[in-house]
Write a protein that holds these residues in place. Sequence first.
Motif, PDB file in Angstrom:
ATOM      1  N   SER A  81      46.570  50.831  52.841  1.00 37.09           N
ATOM      2  CA  SER A  81      46.557  50.623  51.387  1.00 37.09           C
ATOM      3  C   SER A  81      46.383  51.936  50.648  1.00 37.09           C
ATOM      4  O   SER A  81      45.666  52.823  51.086  1.00 37.09           O
ATOM      5  CB  SER A  81      45.417  49.678  50.987  1.00 37.09           C
ATOM      6  N   LYS A  82      47.014  52.026  49.529  1.00 37.13           N
ATOM      7  CA  LYS A  82      46.884  53.188  48.651  1.00 37.13           C
ATOM      8  C   LYS A  82      46.392  52.715  47.290  1.00 37.13           C
ATOM      9  O   LYS A  82      46.910  51.752  46.728  1.00 37.13           O
ATOM     10  CB  LYS A  82      48.230  53.902  48.482  1.00 37.13           C
ATOM     11  N   ASN A  83      45.391  53.378  46.773  1.00 41.32           N
ATOM     12  CA  ASN A  83      44.850  53.110  45.434  1.00 41.32           C
ATOM     13  C   ASN A  83      44.354  51.679  45.241  1.00 41.32           C
ATOM     14  O   ASN A  83      44.381  51.159  44.126  1.00 41.32           O
ATOM     15  CB  ASN A  83      45.873  53.462  44.353  1.00 41.32           C
ATOM     16  N   THR A  84      43.904  51.039  46.288  1.00 41.96           N
ATOM     17  CA  THR A  84      43.408  49.672  46.180  1.00 41.96           C
ATOM     18  C   THR A  84      42.246  49.586  45.201  1.00 41.96           C
ATOM     19  O   THR A  84      42.103  48.595  44.486  1.00 41.96           O
ATOM     20  CB  THR A  84      42.977  49.140  47.559  1.00 41.96           C
ATOM     21  N   ALA A  85      41.422  50.622  45.144  1.00 37.49           N
ATOM     22  CA  ALA A  85      40.266  50.617  44.241  1.00 37.49           C
ATOM     23  C   ALA A  85      40.688  50.490  42.791  1.00 37.49           C
ATOM     24  O   ALA A  85      39.927  50.018  41.959  1.00 37.49           O
ATOM     25  CB  ALA A  85      39.439  51.884  44.429  1.00 37.49           C
ATOM     26  N   LEU A  86      41.907  50.892  42.483  1.00 35.57           N
ATOM     27  CA  LEU A  86      42.366  50.910  41.097  1.00 35.57           C
ATOM     28  C   LEU A  86      43.244  49.720  40.735  1.00 35.57           C
ATOM     29  O   LEU A  86      43.944  49.740  39.727  1.00 35.57           O
ATOM     30  CB  LEU A  86      43.088  52.229  40.807  1.00 35.57           C
ATOM     31  N   LEU A  87      43.190  48.685  41.540  1.00 31.73           N
ATOM     32  CA  LEU A  87      43.904  47.449  41.230  1.00 31.73           C
ATOM     33  C   LEU A  87      42.924  46.445  40.627  1.00 31.73           C
ATOM     34  O   LEU A  87      41.768  46.392  41.037  1.00 31.73           O
ATOM     35  CB  LEU A  87      44.533  46.858  42.493  1.00 31.73           C
ATOM     36  N   PRO A  88      43.370  45.645  39.677  1.00 32.62           N
ATOM     37  CA  PRO A  88      42.458  44.649  39.089  1.00 32.62           C
ATOM     38  C   PRO A  88      42.175  43.514  40.067  1.00 32.62           C
ATOM     39  O   PRO A  88      42.930  43.290  41.011  1.00 32.62           O
ATOM     40  CB  PRO A  88      43.222  44.142  37.871  1.00 32.62           C
ATOM     41  N   LEU A  89      41.073  42.819  39.830  1.00 33.49           N
ATOM     42  CA  LEU A  89      40.734  41.632  40.614  1.00 33.49           C
ATOM     43  C   LEU A  89      41.212  40.399  39.869  1.00 33.49           C
ATOM     44  O   LEU A  89      40.945  40.253  38.668  1.00 33.49           O
ATOM     45  CB  LEU A  89      39.223  41.537  40.836  1.00 33.49           C
ATOM     46  N   ASP A  90      41.892  39.522  40.571  1.00 33.73           N
ATOM     47  CA  ASP A  90      42.391  38.284  39.982  1.00 33.73           C
ATOM     48  C   ASP A  90      41.227  37.341  39.723  1.00 33.73           C
ATOM     49  O   ASP A  90      40.527  36.958  40.661  1.00 33.73           O
ATOM     50  CB  ASP A  90      43.398  37.637  40.935  1.00 33.73           C
ATOM     51  N   PRO A  91      41.002  36.941  38.466  1.00 35.19           N
ATOM     52  CA  PRO A  91      39.877  36.048  38.177  1.00 35.19           C
ATOM     53  C   PRO A  91      40.006  34.682  38.830  1.00 35.19           C
ATOM     54  O   PRO A  91      39.017  33.977  39.003  1.00 35.19           O
ATOM     55  CB  PRO A  91      39.875  35.940  36.650  1.00 35.19           C
ATOM     56  N   GLU A  92      41.194  34.312  39.229  1.00 36.56           N
ATOM     57  CA  GLU A  92      41.381  33.023  39.896  1.00 36.56           C
ATOM     58  C   GLU A  92      41.285  33.142  41.412  1.00 36.56           C
ATOM     59  O   GLU A  92      41.305  32.139  42.107  1.00 36.56           O
ATOM     60  CB  GLU A  92      42.722  32.419  39.498  1.00 36.56           C
ATOM     61  N   GLY A  93      41.171  34.369  41.916  1.00 37.41           N
ATOM     62  CA  GLY A  93      41.130  34.573  43.357  1.00 37.41           C
ATOM     63  C   GLY A  93      39.764  34.963  43.875  1.00 37.41           C
ATOM     64  O   GLY A  93      39.642  35.426  45.000  1.00 37.41           O
ATOM     65  N   GLU A  94      38.740  34.778  43.070  1.00 40.89           N
ATOM     66  CA  GLU A  94      37.392  35.207  43.430  1.00 40.89           C
ATOM     67  C   GLU A  94      36.758  34.332  44.515  1.00 40.89           C
ATOM     68  O   GLU A  94      36.020  34.827  45.369  1.00 40.89           O
ATOM     69  CB  GLU A  94      36.525  35.165  42.162  1.00 40.89           C
TER      70      GLU A  94
END
Length: 152
Positions: free
Chosen positions: A97-110
Amino acid sequence: MVILGNEKGNGADRPLYRALAIGDYPGAWLLARPLLEPGRADCLSASTAFNCGLCLFMLEEYERALMPLRRAERLLGSPAGLNVAERKGFLQAVSVSKNTALLPLDPEGEEGMGRYCLIRVRWLTALCLVRLERKQEAAPVLRFLEQYHIEI
């Protein structure tokens, strides 16, 4: 038009996620700004708090990003760790993975992703602390991330 409520899962969760996912940082800022007002941040879900922190991080507001990130971490608590099989797959996924830290979190996938969400929150927290040159404060977070082969 988005109507913002003050309960968890308010109407800004998905639009904020989508704006960040496509790189619309001006739109994300306009959506995150009211969520960060005093009293409103207490009602955010962990993923939305993370996404607010991510928006601030992308705008180089590292100090301000720490508040919603700390909120997200408190909400997540101490979710169960990854079992051996999950950990092996996760480590492999992190390595590609590249730049995973800078991807948003899906509020429906928590749901069911507590440990992963915690890793992402701490990852972004570490990036903020490193950019702020707060090495001592970052040290325990960096040690946590090392167990997942995540280097800052």
